[in-house]
Structures are given as C-alpha cells and as structure tokens.
Design an enzyme around this catalytic site. Structure first.
Site, PDB file in Angstrom:
ATOM      1  N   ASP A  38       0.816  -1.222   0.000  1.00 15.49           N
ATOM      2  CA  ASP A  38       0.000   0.000   0.000  1.00 15.49           C
ATOM      3  C   ASP A  38       0.852   1.276   0.000  1.00 15.49           C
ATOM      4  OD1 ASP A  38      -2.141  -1.828   0.449  1.00 15.49           O
ATOM      5  OD2 ASP A  38      -1.863  -1.672   2.617  1.00 15.49           O
ATOM      6  N   GLU A 213     -11.652  -0.042  -3.411  1.00 13.88           N
ATOM      7  CA  GLU A 213     -11.032   0.485  -2.189  1.00 13.88           C
ATOM      8  C   GLU A 213      -9.831   1.326  -2.576  1.00 13.88           C
ATOM      9  OE1 GLU A 213      -9.954  -2.813   0.330  1.00 13.88           O
ATOM     10  OE2 GLU A 213      -8.747  -3.764  -1.204  1.00 13.88           O
TER      11      GLU A 213
HETATM   12  O1  FUB Z   1      -3.207  -3.638   3.324  1.00 15.10           O
HETATM   13  C1  FUB Z   1      -4.479  -4.024   3.780  1.00 15.10           C
HETATM   14  C2  FUB Z   1      -5.487  -3.720   2.744  1.00 15.10           C
HETATM   15  O2  FUB Z   1      -5.218  -4.444   1.561  1.00 15.10           O
HETATM   16  C3  FUB Z   1      -5.501  -2.288   2.293  1.00 15.10           C
HETATM   17  O3  FUB Z   1      -6.062  -1.424   3.199  1.00 15.10           O
HETATM   18  C4  FUB Z   1      -6.216  -2.444   1.017  1.00 15.10           C
HETATM   19  O4  FUB Z   1      -6.184  -1.331   0.203  1.00 15.10           O
HETATM   20  C5  FUB Z   1      -5.499  -3.641   0.445  1.00 15.10           C
HETATM   21  O5  FUB Z   1      -4.293  -3.288  -0.159  1.00 15.10           O
END
Ligand code: FUB
Length: 450
Positions: A38, A213
């Site tokens: 991320d 997301e």
């Molecule tokens: O890293 C945990 C979660 O996985 C993140 O918050 C999402 O965007 C995905 O990458």
C-alpha cells in the site's frame, strides 16, 4: 599491511553509512529486507518519501488464519529513486491512544504536508471494536518532519468509518479526505486537517459491481483523477475515473494496471510527479509468492496520452531510477530478456530476501538498462554459477555491441565471482546485455563495475 586508497576509503564509508541508515538498493521490489504494501508516495523538495503498510506474518491473526497482520509503519525516502533509506518505525499500534493495541490492523496509510506540518492518516480499530468486524476508523498523527516523530491525535476523525485514507489539497487550499468502506467516500477537511468540514459523500459514479477500495486522488491540467483498485474480474486491478471537481461527478476512464501477474489479490497505489516524470507506486507479492498477505512495494514510470488519459502501466522488475555502475547490478531485475531459454528464480527458496538470479540457457540473454558509468570502469565482476565451462559476452547497448568483456566460466555448479578487464571505454548512461554464448546453463546473480 594492504594499502587503503582514497577510493576504497570512500567506498567503505559509503557502505557503512548505507548499512547504518538502512539503505536499500532499488529496482522492484523497492524494499528488500521486509514486507511492505500500500505505498503512499509524497514529494518533499528533492526527495520522495514512501509510507507503506508493513506486512508481517502471524500464523493466526486474532483468530483469523492467513490474514493481514500489520503492527506498525516505517517510512522510506530516496533522492534518486534508486537508494531508499528506511527511517525506521514512525508509528506503532501500541502508541495510538484510541486504538486497540493488539488489533494488528495498521492498514494502508497516507501522508501530506500542510504549512510545514506532516499529517499521517492511518486506519486502526478502536479499543471497543471487534478486530474482525467493520470496526475500522481513521486517525491522524502529526510531525514537523516527513520522517517523524509522529504524534497521534487523542481521538480518531469523527464521522469516518473505513479504511484506506487518502488526502488531497486542491489549488484553492481546500483539503479533502477520501476513504473506503464498501463504497469510496469523500469529504472536505477543515483547515486543521483533523476534522471533517462537511458530511461525507459516496462517490457513486464508479463501477457498481466488485469491491472498490484504496482511493488516490490527484489533479492534472484541471482534471481530477480518482484512482482506485477494483475487483472487476477475480483480483484487484487499478482503475481511474476523471471529474471536474474533487468530489465529482466522475466518469470511468480506464485501467491503469491489470490484475497482478503474480497472483496477489490486492493492489494499492499512489501516483506522483518527480523531476518532470510521473511514477506509479503499487505492490505485488514478490517475496511471498505463496501467501499474498505478505506484499512488496514497487514503482514504475507512468505516462499520459495527449488527451489526458493514462497509458496502462506494465509492471516491470527493473522499476525506476538509474543504477550506479559500482552497485551490485541485479541482472534478474532485467529490462528485457530473451524469449527463450531465460528465467528468474530465488537464490534460496527458503530465504526469499536473499533475492533472485537469472538463469540463461546457451544462446539466451538478459538486458539491464540505465546504468550510470560515472567514471570509466577498468574491470567488471560477475557473480555466476555455471553447469559446465563456457563463455559469456557482456555488451553495452545491445547484443551486437560494443563488447565490454568476454567472461570465461569454469563450470562445476558453484558460485564464483569472476573479474575481467573491460575491453572498451564507456562513460555516461548505458544499457548492458549479457549473452550466454556457449556452454551449459548459467545462473547470474549480479554484475558490478570498478
Ligand atoms: O493492506 C491491507 C489492505 O489491503 C488495504 O487497506 C487495502 O487497500 C489492500 O491493499
């Protein structure tokens, strides 16, 4: 006693300072001694800072096996996109006054500068919420410097439930917070960067089917690019929509990066412009091919078409930046590879952080681009293992030359470092190509010039 030349002295000092400051040498993945995911990249003056999540492996994470496990954040920075310094832990779950100190839920963060202060936004579970429920909220930690120390606010941001914060400041000074929880949300932030200035809105013109997301907003030439991972098929791919204002409405405009070829279910990204070039930071699961909750951050160049649309980015191993001739040039992070007889493998399957090698059958080649020959090299060293005796040719430019060295390997399936005198004079920025000219299969770890 051996004489220590000035050059050797500088080299020793450089290596020592690299070790002490936690420097990592780039190509993809960018960070080579821990899992990272991320990546949120930010330009501060002449440096790029990257704030990733920090994946670790927890066999049973709060009762959920094989799930994300993240307890803290590090920040990394670089001025040349090649050497990355790990500034260490900037926030730990135990330091969040309102957070559940054992939730292991320090998911994707973001950071932004305003009036000389650095605001670090991170998701976490509150003390009262079930760690496996939808109890995420978003907090802020504030620092005077991009590398911290960051001091978390006593309470999370009121009115926000969800993950994946992203903050954008428009030219008029208005700041916006974006986040996700089934939908992607956006809201104005107050000048203090700590409170919402209005009700959140759902940015609803995005694809309806499939999880979305990880929003990341940027503006270019008056257009607002809302970029986000979306599961259109099986796993997340990066898409974007464009609008005329930070809260939309937006029109879907295309795919920035296809689903991960390494099978990583998530992707999560950020986009910056640095010294005139745009870069996409994202993640795959390079060091953990069998478990995609242990990920690794990467970066590749990103280009716009004349109409403002984003050209799809193909993930590369070579990544970004110019590599110094005196570094270990990891040929397995190639820019091009012969179609036949060439493959990449871990040096040690049980210890992935040892890195990779490129294996070349007879006639196969590997190319590595953008090496800075800042001084005229006298010799080249190659770490190599060969099944039987043979010769490799090292060229600059392409496989037709000019020839830099012919390297004779003795065979016998053991690693050796072979040093050869360079036969052609070279300076400036060049590509190199290594060709297995005859003999059996060879494995090459790195090449280095002196
Ligand atoms: O890293 C945990 C979660 O996985 C993140 O918050 C999402 O965007 C995905 O990458």
């Amino acid at each position: 006693m051996p004489k220590i030349t000035n050059f050797k002295c500088y080299l020793l000092l450089f290596l020592l300072s690299a070790v002490l400051s936690g420097a990592a040498f780039a190509q993809n993945p960018l960070v080579r001694d821990q899992f990272t995911a991320d990546p949120s990249a930010m330009v501060v003056g002449d440096r790029v800072y990257v704030y990733p999540s920090h994946d670790i492996y927890c066999a049973e994470n709060n009762g959920r096996e094989n799930w994300f496990c993240m307890q803290d954040y590090h920040v990394f920075s670089s001025e040349n996109l090649t050497e990355w310094t790990d500034h260490g832990t900037i926030l730990h779950q135990e330091d969040v006054p309102w957070g559940n100190s054992t939730a292991n839920s320090m998911w994707a963060p973001d950071c932004i500068e305003r009036n000389g202060k650095y605001y670090f936004y991170f998701p976490d579970h509150g003390k009262e919420t079930s760690v496996n429920g939808k109890g995420f909220t978003i907090g802020v930690a504030v620092a005077d410097h991009p590398e911290g120390p960051f001091v978390p606010e006593p309470q999370p941001i009121k009115g926000v439930k969800g993950i994946d914060p992203n903050v954008f400041i428009d030219d008029d000074g208005q700041a916006y917070l974006y986040w996700s929880q089934e939908h992607i949300y956006g809201a104005k932030l107050k000048e203090n960067m700590l409170e919402l200035a209005g009700d959140p809105v759902i940015l609803k013109e995005l694809p309806q089917e499939g999880l979305k997301e990880g929003p990341y907003m940027f503006e270019k030439d008056g257009a607002y690019y809302l970029t986000y991972p979306h599961v259109a098929n099986k796993t997340e791919r990066l898409e974007y929509a464009v609008g005329k204002s930070p809260l939309g409405p937006f029109d879907f405009n295309g795919v920035i990066m296809d689903e991960s070829p390494t099978g990583c279910w998530t992707n999560h990204h950020s986009i910056i412009q640095f010294k005139g070039q745009h870069y996409l930071f994202y993640h795959h699961n390079d060091y953990s091919p069998g478990f995609d909750k242990n990920r690794s951050i990467r970066a590749d160049s990103l280009f716009f078409e004349d109409d403002g649309s984003i050209r799809k980015v193909d993930p590369t191993l070579r990544g970004i930046g110019v590599t110094q001739m005196t570094d270990h040039i990891q040929m397995d992070r190639y820019s091009a590879l012969s179609k036949e007889g060439a493959s990449i493998a871990f040096l040690d399957n049980k210890k992935p952080f040892k890195g990779w090698m490129v294996e070349l059958e007879n006639g196969a080649w590997v190319k590595y681009n953008r090496i800075s020959f800042h001084q005229k090299p006298q010799t080249v060293s190659i770490r190599i293992m060969a099944s039987k005796a043979g010769t490799l040719a090292l060229y600059s430019g392409n496989e037709r030359g000019p020839l830099l060295a012919k390297v004779r390997v003795s065979g016998g399936d053991h690693w050796e470092i072979i040093q050869k005198v360079i036969t052609d004079s070279i300076s400036g920025i060049h590509d190199i190509v290594l060709v297995n000219e005859n003999g059996g299969k060879v494995a090459v770890d790195w090449v280095k010039f002196e």
